[in-house]
Design a protein around this motif. Sequence first.
Motif, mmCIF file in Angstrom:
data_model
loop_
_atom_site.group_PDB
_atom_site.id
_atom_site.type_symbol
_atom_site.label_atom_id
_atom_site.label_comp_id
_atom_site.label_asym_id
_atom_site.label_seq_id
_atom_site.Cartn_x
_atom_site.Cartn_y
_atom_site.Cartn_z
ATOM 1 N N CYS A 48 36.662 32.240 43.961
ATOM 2 C CA CYS A 48 36.307 33.652 43.874
ATOM 3 C C CYS A 48 35.173 33.839 42.857
ATOM 4 C CB CYS A 48 37.529 34.459 43.453
ATOM 5 S SG CYS A 48 37.238 36.224 43.404
ATOM 6 N N CYS A 104 36.358 37.413 40.023
ATOM 7 C CA CYS A 104 37.298 37.562 38.921
ATOM 8 C C CYS A 104 37.112 36.425 37.902
ATOM 9 C CB CYS A 104 38.741 37.612 39.422
ATOM 10 S SG CYS A 104 39.277 36.160 40.329
ATOM 11 N N CYS A 124 41.191 35.649 47.711
ATOM 12 C CA CYS A 124 41.325 35.047 46.383
ATOM 13 C C CYS A 124 42.798 35.003 45.995
ATOM 14 C CB CYS A 124 40.524 35.859 45.365
ATOM 15 S SG CYS A 124 40.819 35.340 43.660
ATOM 16 N N CYS A 182 42.925 37.444 42.383
ATOM 17 C CA CYS A 182 42.723 38.901 42.386
ATOM 18 C C CYS A 182 42.921 39.527 43.764
ATOM 19 C CB CYS A 182 41.333 39.256 41.849
ATOM 20 S SG CYS A 182 39.983 38.830 42.974
HETATM 21 ZN ZN LIG Z 1 39.356 36.689 42.502
#
Ligand SMILES: [Zn+2]
Length: 159
Positions: free
Chosen positions: A4, A7, A38, A41
Amino acid sequence: MKRCTDCDKGGVLSPRTAENSREVGGHLFVAFLPAQACSSCGKLYFDTNVLERFELHVAGKLADAGVSTGPAFRFMRKALGMRATDLAALLDVSAETISRWETEKRAVDRGALALVGALVRDTLEGRTSTLELLRALREPRALAKTIQLDLSGDFARSA
Ligand SMILES: [Zn+2]
């Protein structure tokens, strides 16, 4: 392994089917699409080619329903990946005319709508026949005095 970018934890992305939507002229088009989520998050990532295909299907629905609004015309053009100047050249109108249609300063020409709808259908079904017709009108090919046509394939079964 993809991570990701949204985040701090840099969570790992894993495949999942997720809902996506497009709003065009007061209609909400919804579909489940392949995505990456992800693990940290929960942010969803959709591939560009998946989103482009989704938008093409939305454009197909608009074309099939005969929606003739400026925003629908613009959506269909964009789903085809065409700039206003490219479409203007194919339809033999000015880019300004396309802009007037799309911003509803003028009603969208029905012939133009039909052609854009046909381009959308073709693209969904993997054909280029309408595009080739429009290109031939822009740059006509020399045609011989006599043209031999082979229709044997058309009548083979009924014989
Ligand atoms: Zn994330």
